[in-house]
Write an enzyme that holds these catalytic residues in place. Structure first.
Site, short mmCIF file in Angstrom:
data_model
loop_
_atom_site.label_atom_id
_atom_site.label_comp_id
_atom_site.label_asym_id
_atom_site.label_seq_id
_atom_site.Cartn_x
_atom_site.Cartn_y
_atom_site.Cartn_z
N SER A 193 0.84 -1.20 0.00
CA SER A 193 0.00 0.00 0.00
C SER A 193 0.88 1.25 0.00
O SER A 193 2.00 1.23 0.52
CB SER A 193 -0.88 -0.04 1.26
OG SER A 193 -2.00 0.77 1.11
N PRO A 194 0.37 2.36 -0.56
CA PRO A 194 1.18 3.58 -0.57
C PRO A 194 1.53 4.04 0.85
O PRO A 194 0.66 4.05 1.71
CB PRO A 194 0.27 4.61 -1.26
CG PRO A 194 -1.10 4.00 -1.29
CD PRO A 194 -0.91 2.52 -1.24
N GLN B 244 1.39 6.76 -7.23
CA GLN B 244 0.24 7.43 -6.62
C GLN B 244 0.49 8.94 -6.66
O GLN B 244 1.48 9.43 -6.12
CB GLN B 244 0.03 7.00 -5.16
CG GLN B 244 -1.26 7.60 -4.59
CD GLN B 244 -1.44 7.35 -3.09
OE1 GLN B 244 -0.59 7.74 -2.29
NE2 GLN B 244 -2.56 6.75 -2.70
N TYR C 110 -7.06 15.06 1.69
CA TYR C 110 -6.19 15.90 0.88
C TYR C 110 -7.02 16.64 -0.17
O TYR C 110 -8.26 16.54 -0.17
CB TYR C 110 -5.06 15.05 0.25
CG TYR C 110 -4.19 14.44 1.32
CD1 TYR C 110 -3.47 15.26 2.21
CD2 TYR C 110 -4.09 13.05 1.49
CE1 TYR C 110 -2.69 14.71 3.22
CE2 TYR C 110 -3.31 12.50 2.51
CZ TYR C 110 -2.62 13.33 3.37
OH TYR C 110 -1.85 12.81 4.37
N ARG D 16 -7.90 6.25 -5.17
CA ARG D 16 -8.07 5.91 -3.75
C ARG D 16 -9.13 6.83 -3.16
O ARG D 16 -9.08 8.04 -3.34
CB ARG D 16 -6.74 6.06 -3.01
CG ARG D 16 -6.90 5.76 -1.52
CD ARG D 16 -5.59 5.52 -0.80
NE ARG D 16 -5.39 4.09 -0.61
CZ ARG D 16 -4.72 3.56 0.42
NH1 ARG D 16 -4.17 4.32 1.33
NH2 ARG D 16 -4.60 2.25 0.53
C1 LIG Z 1 3.74 5.45 7.36
C2 LIG Z 1 2.49 5.48 6.55
C3 LIG Z 1 2.42 6.33 5.47
C4 LIG Z 1 1.28 6.35 4.66
N1 LIG Z 1 1.24 7.11 3.53
C5 LIG Z 1 0.22 7.00 2.65
C6 LIG Z 1 0.28 7.63 1.39
O1 LIG Z 1 1.27 8.24 1.04
N2 LIG Z 1 -0.80 7.49 0.57
C7 LIG Z 1 -1.89 6.78 0.93
O2 LIG Z 1 -2.85 6.68 0.16
N3 LIG Z 1 -1.94 6.15 2.11
C8 LIG Z 1 -0.92 6.22 2.97
N4 LIG Z 1 -0.94 5.51 4.14
C9 LIG Z 1 -2.10 4.64 4.43
C10 LIG Z 1 -1.81 3.20 4.04
O3 LIG Z 1 -1.65 3.07 2.64
C11 LIG Z 1 -2.92 2.26 4.50
O4 LIG Z 1 -4.13 2.62 3.87
C12 LIG Z 1 -3.15 2.27 6.00
O5 LIG Z 1 -1.91 2.27 6.69
C13 LIG Z 1 -3.96 1.07 6.46
O6 LIG Z 1 -3.34 -0.15 6.08
P1 LIG Z 1 -2.52 -1.07 7.13
O7 LIG Z 1 -3.47 -1.39 8.24
O8 LIG Z 1 -2.12 -2.26 6.34
O9 LIG Z 1 -1.35 -0.27 7.63
C14 LIG Z 1 0.18 5.51 4.98
C15 LIG Z 1 0.26 4.67 6.09
C16 LIG Z 1 1.40 4.63 6.85
C17 LIG Z 1 1.47 3.67 8.01
#
Ligand SMILES: Cc1cc2nc3c(=O)[nH]c(=O)nc-3n(C[C@H](O)[C@H](O)[C@H](O)COP(=O)(O)O)c2cc1C
Ligand SMILES: Cc1cc2nc3c(=O)[nH]c(=O)nc-3n(C[C@H](O)[C@H](O)[C@H](O)COP(=O)(O)OP(=O)(O)OC[C@H]3O[C@@H](n4cnc5c(N)ncnc54)[C@H](O)[C@@H]3O)c2cc1C
Length: 767
Positions: free
Chosen positions: A415-416, A493, A574, A622
């Protein structure tokens, strides 16, 4: 102790028994409004665990109950002329009447006084003469409802209609029979509980129920109509109601989910259904009632424990159990309430979805129950994933997925994740190693972090960008590495921070403005993210043109870099998300107001990007599928419309995230907590989706995919700590047909061997 139990249901009877077993000196009287032998309902289902608990509490009654159990292993799901049978489910059932008779006999034997035909009135002063009054008077408890504030009663009347019937037709399997009628779908849950008797619960939506005319039918007519509808399953047997004391259509009910903040008030203690209910489709109401009774008797008889401390322990322990079960029960209830969503599934997947509906049963769980059946599901999944080319029996997460001309080798996505480590937007060695390492780790698809289309579109000074040649060169180096050294595809992204921009690096304070060097921010409206953030400038049409063109320019640069896919970030509050959510968008022009208006600009940007991006390469968007703000914000229902709108502009995948659109959000966290939104968008909108959010085990991913709740599964935080998550999963699941970097081959085979040995040792220990 002098105790009155109101109601001789399972809760009241078993509590009385449990009290007497612990101290025969207790004086216990049970008052039941009905005559002995008169009760509602037919059979009840137990699990092995409940039987063990009964055995430990009172071996004598447990033995009699166990000797009368009907056992069965199979579940049959009938739909569209097919019957899907899976095995290994291990159910035990007994007639409710018979259960109550056994408990009554045991209670009498232990010296409990039973009074039948005794309607109890909570206002009667005689209750003051008892040390305790146990309100075991069922879901419609008068003793609870006489004082709802004291107990903090919360009742949720569910949507569907159901009627609990019985039949002499003996079902060998737990049977779900779904029938399509001219008035809508109607279905039965049927199971045997005695050698010559089965429970037959009929359920449908309220609309179908009305269209069918059940609302105006007498009970006998209703039953005849059900017999007619389910004739092919009944084999000439009739259906019967034992709710004859209820007149007319009252035999049809809406399930009422009950929970209480407090379980005692004065000398009254709630027990069983009076305190809580669990939907009949997970069959645990009687189990909860019996286990409540054991726990309450336990704490009331523990020497040295005050009544207050006893109640605290009783409520704390039982409430936790209830909440867990009600959680699963809610998933199950909602599955039946939103049945329409799954009716386009092929029967096999429909059955899988039904079996995993409460999320208590997972893919590996099904493998343990019926390996052959589960492997049939896996073969079916692979066949569909490969247009019939593959006959493989392997976990769904390793099946390929095609969007336009791009095929990802498996369904796991990194994931991003913003790394806040760029300088002037330029990704560097950190990003090369970070993304490179995760590409080597086996995931089918990698997302870059939110890469910003302009300097002022960054969240922080450390965000990556795509607005000049230096960015193109740096990103190309990363993309080339990924392509040269792995089979992973890489998606760029693109986003713009809007009102959440000009803030510190993630670990220095999320969403906190910079100490110095802040730049002005803009957004859909003039709503600041929080009191400490800047008030944004609402975008003018000229701003909109500039930002749209920046997105298009970034897409063109993405082509130069060789990215396989592009995603528009329209989530998390955003810039583009600030248009979509009514909590940030307070515009009064054609870009504010209705959802259609609020989507206008994000769709314009998406369409312009799509036009610039090669037509053979996919694009995703997204979105935040809920603002976690109830009806005041974006709801999951809106999210389906949002997904559909982007799909009309050419989105091939909806990346379903949630929240972060409003600082005061009230999220409900848990395992796979955002997956229901993906499920809804995928199956109501018939769109390809990616689920994300606290998905961390291979079993989660496989369950989500096989149940058709998403097409891809994204993991963010698990990948931070374990870049090799997918390869590790392959080793764990003994799946070999995955690209392993040749340099790592030895490590992979050693891991697979060690995991296998450990699994064998654990299995030997269990034996
Ligand atoms: C350190 C960090 C940075 C993130 N940056 C982005 C981002 O740049 N773009 C985005 O769409 N989501 C971002 N997210 C959200 C994640 O893509 C994801 O949707 C969210 O962490 C939930 O998934 P998980 O439970 O597997 O961590 C970020 C999450 C984390 C933990
Ligand atoms: C359709 C359906 C299917 C179900 N299937 C299952 C299943 O498969 N497995 C399972 O475990 N559970 C099942 N349940 C749930 C189960 O029936 C209840 O959870 C269980 O009966 C709860 O026991 P209880 O003793 O708390 O309440 P009840 O069984 O409701 O007993 C309450 C008793 O109190 C009496 N009473 C009420 N008010 C008064 C009064 N004022 N004065 C005197 N007496 C009074 C009533 O007559 C009744 O006998 C199902 C429920 C439904 C509706």
């Amino acid at each position: 102790m002098k105790v009155a139990c109101i109601g001789a249901g399972p809760a009241g009877l078993y509590f009385a028994i449990s009290m007497k077993l612990r101290d025969p000196a207790h004086e216990i009287e049970i008052f039941e409004r009905n005559a002995p032998g008169v009760t509602f309902g037919w059979g009840v289902v137990f699990s092995d665990q409940t039987v063990e608990n009964l055995q430990a509490n009172d071996p004598k009654s447990a033995e009699v109950i166990a000797s009368e159990f009907a056992h069965w292993d199979d579940i049959d799901v009938h739909i569209r002329g097919e019957c899907i049978t899976s095995s290994g489910h291990g159910f035990i059932g007994i007639g409710r009447k018979r259960l109550l008779e056994i408990l009554q006999d045991r209670a009498r034997e232990l010296g409990v006084t039973l009074q039948f035909n005794a309607e109890c009135d909570p206002t009667d002063p005689k209750w003051r003469d008892y040390d305790l009054v146990i309100a075991s008077d069922g879901a419609n408890s008068r003793f609870r409802d006489a004082n709802p504030e004291a107990f903090g009663v919360d009742i949720d009347v569910r949507k569907n209609k159901f009627v609990w019937l019985g039949t002499s037709r003996v079902f060998d399997a737990f049977t779900f029979a779904f029938e399509e009628t001219e008035h809508g779908w109607i279905w039965a849950h049927a199971y045997r509980f005695a050698p010559d008797c089965s429970t037959f619960i009929v359920e449908c939506s309220e609309e179908t129920w009305r269209r069918y005319g059940f609302d105006t039918m007498e009970q006998a007519e209703s039953i005849a109509a059900c017999e007619n509808l389910f004739a092919k399953y009944l084999d000439g047997h009739s259906l019967q109601s034992n709710a004859s004391h209820l007149v007319g259509s009252a035999a049809w009910l809406n399930f009422r989910r009950i929970k209480c903040d407090r379980w005692s008030s004065g000398n009254v203690i709630l027990l069983g259904d009076a305190a809580h209910t669990a939907h009949f489709s997970i069959g645990s109401g009687t189990k909860l009632a019996l286990e409540d009774a054991i726990k309450l008797a336990d704490v009331l008889n523990r020497p040295g424990l005050s009544l207050e401390a006893a109640m605290d322990e009783y409520v704390a322990e039982r409430n936790l159990e209830v909440l867990k079960l009600q959680n699963s029960a809610r998933n199950s209830t909602e599955w039946f309430e939103t049945l329409e969503r799954y009716l386009h599934f092929e029967p096999l997947q429909f059955a899988y979805s039904l079996l995993t509906r409460s999320q208590r049963i997972s893919h590996e769980n099904l493998r343990l129950r019926d390996r052959e059946w589960l492997e049939g599901v896996e073969r079916w999944f692979w066949k569909r994933a490969t247009d019939g080319k593959s006959n493989k029996t392997a976990p769904p997460m390793f099946a390929p997925f095609k969007m336009r001309e791009m095929e990802v080798a498996n369904r796991i996505t990194v994931s991003p994740m913003a790394m806040y480590s760029a300088v002037d937007g330029v990704p560097n060695d950190f990003h090369l190693v970070h993304l490179g390492e995760r590409a080597l780790g086996g995931a089918g698809l990698l997302f870059t972090e939110m890469t910003c289309v302009s300097p002022e579109g960054r969240i922080s000074p450390g965000c990556t960008g795509m607005w000049n040649d230096e960015h193109v060169a740096a990103w190309k180096r990363i993309v080339d590495f990924v392509h040269a050294n792995s089979t992973a595809k890489i998606c760029l992204q693109l986003g713009h921070s809007g009102a959440k921009g000009s803030t510190r690096l993630g670990w220095e304070g999320n969403d906190v403005p910079l100490d110095e060097g802040n730049w002005p921010v803009m957004s859909a409206g003039d709503v600041a993210w929080s009191p400490v953030n800047q008030v944004p400038r609402p975008m003018t049409r000229a701003d909109m043109d500039i930002v749209r063109d920046q997105f298009v320019a970034a897409v063109r640069m993405g082509i130069e870099c060789g990215f396989d896919m592009v995603e528009l970030h329209a989530a998390h509050g955003y810039l583009l998300s600030s248009f979509i959510t009514p909590l940030q968008n307070n515009r009064t022009d054609e870009y504010g107001g209705s959802l259609e208006n609020r989507l206008r600009y994000p769709l314009e940007v998406f369409a312009a990007m799509r036009a610039a991006w090669p037509s053979d390469r996919p694009m995703s968007v997204r979105i935040s599928a809920t603002d976690w703000a109830g009806e005041n914000g974006i709801t999951p229902k809106d999210a389906v419309e949002i997904g559909e709108a982007f799909a009309r502009e050419g989105a091939d995948l909806i990346d379903v995230s949630a929240g972060q659109t409003w600082a005061e959000q009230q999220p409900v966290y848990g395992r796979m907590f955002q997956t229901p939104f993906s499920d809804r968008i995928r199956n109501e909108g018939r769109l390809a989706t990616m689920a994300v959010g606290n998905i961390y085990e291979p079993d989660h991913a496989n369950s989500i995919l096989a149940a058709g709740r998403a097409d891809l599964v994204a993991l963010a935080r698990p990948h931070l700590i374990d870049p090799m998550w997918t390869l590790r999963a392959a080793a764990q699941l003994d799946y070999r047909d995955i690209h392993i970097p040749p340099q790592y081959l030895n490590g992979m085979s050693q891991l697979a061997r060690n995991l296998k040995r450990e699994a064998e040792a654990a299995a030997a220990l269990r034996v």
